[in-house]
Scaffold this motif. Sequence first.
Motif, mmCIF file in Angstrom:
data_model
loop_
_atom_site.group_PDB
_atom_site.id
_atom_site.type_symbol
_atom_site.label_atom_id
_atom_site.label_comp_id
_atom_site.label_asym_id
_atom_site.label_seq_id
_atom_site.Cartn_x
_atom_site.Cartn_y
_atom_site.Cartn_z
ATOM 1 N N ILE A 1 14.994 -18.882 22.350
ATOM 2 C CA ILE A 1 15.650 -17.645 21.915
ATOM 3 C C ILE A 1 15.511 -16.618 23.025
ATOM 4 N N LEU A 2 16.634 -16.070 23.442
ATOM 5 C CA LEU A 2 16.644 -15.062 24.504
ATOM 6 C C LEU A 2 16.704 -13.676 23.886
ATOM 7 N N PHE A 3 15.780 -12.828 24.323
ATOM 8 C CA PHE A 3 15.744 -11.433 23.874
ATOM 9 C C PHE A 3 15.860 -10.529 25.092
ATOM 10 N N PRO A 4 17.089 -10.127 25.461
ATOM 11 C CA PRO A 4 17.252 -9.170 26.556
ATOM 12 C C PRO A 4 16.854 -7.784 26.057
ATOM 13 N N THR A 5 16.110 -7.048 26.852
ATOM 14 C CA THR A 5 15.676 -5.723 26.438
ATOM 15 C C THR A 5 15.833 -4.724 27.568
ATOM 16 N N ASP A 6 16.119 -3.493 27.171
ATOM 17 C CA ASP A 6 16.139 -2.389 28.127
ATOM 18 C C ASP A 6 15.052 -1.377 27.773
ATOM 19 N N GLY A 7 14.208 -1.730 26.811
ATOM 20 C CA GLY A 7 13.130 -0.838 26.403
ATOM 21 C C GLY A 7 13.572 0.264 25.453
ATOM 22 N N SER A 8 14.798 0.209 24.981
ATOM 23 C CA SER A 8 15.327 1.253 24.110
ATOM 24 C C SER A 8 14.888 1.039 22.666
ATOM 25 N N ASP A 9 15.129 2.054 21.838
ATOM 26 C CA ASP A 9 14.854 1.938 20.406
ATOM 27 C C ASP A 9 15.690 0.820 19.787
ATOM 28 N N ALA B 1 20.687 -17.092 30.179
ATOM 29 C CA ALA B 1 20.887 -17.895 28.967
ATOM 30 C C ALA B 1 21.307 -19.314 29.329
ATOM 31 N N ASP B 2 22.194 -19.440 30.300
ATOM 32 C CA ASP B 2 22.638 -20.766 30.745
ATOM 33 C C ASP B 2 21.499 -21.524 31.434
ATOM 34 N N GLU B 3 20.779 -20.850 32.333
ATOM 35 C CA GLU B 3 19.677 -21.496 33.071
ATOM 36 C C GLU B 3 18.606 -22.038 32.125
ATOM 37 N N MET C 1 20.020 -19.208 21.134
ATOM 38 C CA MET C 1 20.392 -17.977 20.446
ATOM 39 C C MET C 1 20.011 -16.796 21.327
ATOM 40 N N VAL C 2 20.807 -15.744 21.248
ATOM 41 C CA VAL C 2 20.501 -14.493 21.935
ATOM 42 C C VAL C 2 20.373 -13.427 20.849
ATOM 43 N N VAL C 3 19.291 -12.659 20.906
ATOM 44 C CA VAL C 3 19.079 -11.578 19.944
ATOM 45 C C VAL C 3 19.054 -10.270 20.724
ATOM 46 N N MET C 4 19.971 -9.359 20.379
ATOM 47 C CA MET C 4 20.111 -8.114 21.132
ATOM 48 C C MET C 4 20.257 -6.921 20.209
ATOM 49 N N GLU D 1 28.315 -6.065 23.602
ATOM 50 C CA GLU D 1 29.657 -6.519 23.267
ATOM 51 C C GLU D 1 30.139 -7.587 24.249
ATOM 52 N N LYS D 2 29.856 -7.408 25.528
ATOM 53 C CA LYS D 2 30.268 -8.406 26.525
ATOM 54 C C LYS D 2 29.549 -9.732 26.293
ATOM 55 N N ILE D 3 28.296 -9.666 25.902
ATOM 56 C CA ILE D 3 27.547 -10.889 25.621
ATOM 57 C C ILE D 3 28.135 -11.582 24.385
ATOM 58 N N VAL D 4 28.406 -10.813 23.341
ATOM 59 C CA VAL D 4 28.983 -11.378 22.118
ATOM 60 C C VAL D 4 30.287 -12.100 22.427
ATOM 61 N N ARG D 5 31.111 -11.494 23.267
ATOM 62 C CA ARG D 5 32.429 -12.067 23.560
ATOM 63 C C ARG D 5 32.373 -13.281 24.467
ATOM 64 N N THR D 6 31.329 -13.401 25.306
ATOM 65 C CA THR D 6 31.373 -14.439 26.347
ATOM 66 C C THR D 6 30.236 -15.458 26.314
ATOM 67 N N ALA D 7 29.207 -15.236 25.535
ATOM 68 C CA ALA D 7 28.073 -16.166 25.522
ATOM 69 C C ALA D 7 28.441 -17.481 24.846
ATOM 70 N N ASP D 8 27.862 -18.553 25.332
ATOM 71 C CA ASP D 8 28.057 -19.864 24.718
ATOM 72 C C ASP D 8 27.205 -20.013 23.456
ATOM 73 N N ALA D 9 26.040 -19.376 23.444
ATOM 74 C CA ALA D 9 25.125 -19.462 22.305
ATOM 75 C C ALA D 9 25.467 -18.385 21.273
ATOM 76 N N PRO D 10 25.056 -18.591 20.028
ATOM 77 C CA PRO D 10 25.238 -17.537 19.019
ATOM 78 C C PRO D 10 24.467 -16.285 19.424
ATOM 79 N N VAL D 11 25.017 -15.120 19.088
ATOM 80 C CA VAL D 11 24.385 -13.845 19.422
ATOM 81 C C VAL D 11 24.163 -13.075 18.126
ATOM 82 N N LEU D 12 22.895 -12.748 17.873
ATOM 83 C CA LEU D 12 22.539 -11.918 16.735
ATOM 84 C C LEU D 12 22.396 -10.494 17.245
ATOM 85 N N THR D 13 23.213 -9.582 16.720
ATOM 86 C CA THR D 13 23.122 -8.186 17.129
ATOM 87 C C THR D 13 22.465 -7.392 16.016
#
Length: 168
Positions: A5-13, A122-124, A129-132, A150-162
Motif C-alpha cells: 500500500i502506497l501512502f504519498p504524503t506532503d505532511g498536510s492535514d 507505485a509501478d516500481e 493500492m494508493v491511499v491519498m 486527481e491526477k493519480i486517480v485518473r492515471t494510476a494502475d492500482a486502485p486509489v482511495l482518496t
Amino acid sequence: MYETILFPTDGSDAADTALAHAVDHARQYGATLHVLFVAQDDFGPSGLVQQDHEGVERSEMVGEDHETQSSGMTNEDPERLGAVAERGEAIVSEVAESVGDNVAVETAVRRGTPYERILDYADEEGADMVVMGTHGRTGVDRYLLGSVTEKIVRTADAPVLTVRRDGA
C-alpha cells in the motif's frame, strides 16, 4: 488482496487524515505500507507569483537578486530543494514512527514532479493500492492549483482511495 500500500504524503492535514485509512488497510491485509514524500524540483514557471527566500511573494522574472537562475524557464533552486527534501525525510520518519510495530513500513523521498514520481514509485514497488488525502478544493482553486490526487486517480494502475480532509 493487498500486499503493498502506497501512502504519498506532503505532511498536510489532509494527508494526516488519510494515514489512518492507510494504516487500517495495511493492518487488515498484512500489507507493507510505503510512505512517500516527493520534493518538487520545479517551483513553477518564471514570471508567475513566487516566494523568495524570505517568504515574500513576488511576481518578477527569473534572474532577480532574490532568485536562483536555472536552465530553462523554471525556478529550480538547489538550496531550497535540499531543504524541502530534508523536510520530507522528517515527515516520512514521523509517519513511520506513528504507525507502530504492527505494520511493516518502508519510507522514501523522491525528487521531481509529485504526481509523476508517485506513479513511478507505485509501478516500481508494485503497489496494490494508493491511499491519498485530498484538500477538497473546488471551482477556481482546483482548476488553477490542479490536484496531484486527481491526477493519480485518473492515471494510476492500482486502485486509489482518496480521503477528504476533516472539516473540508
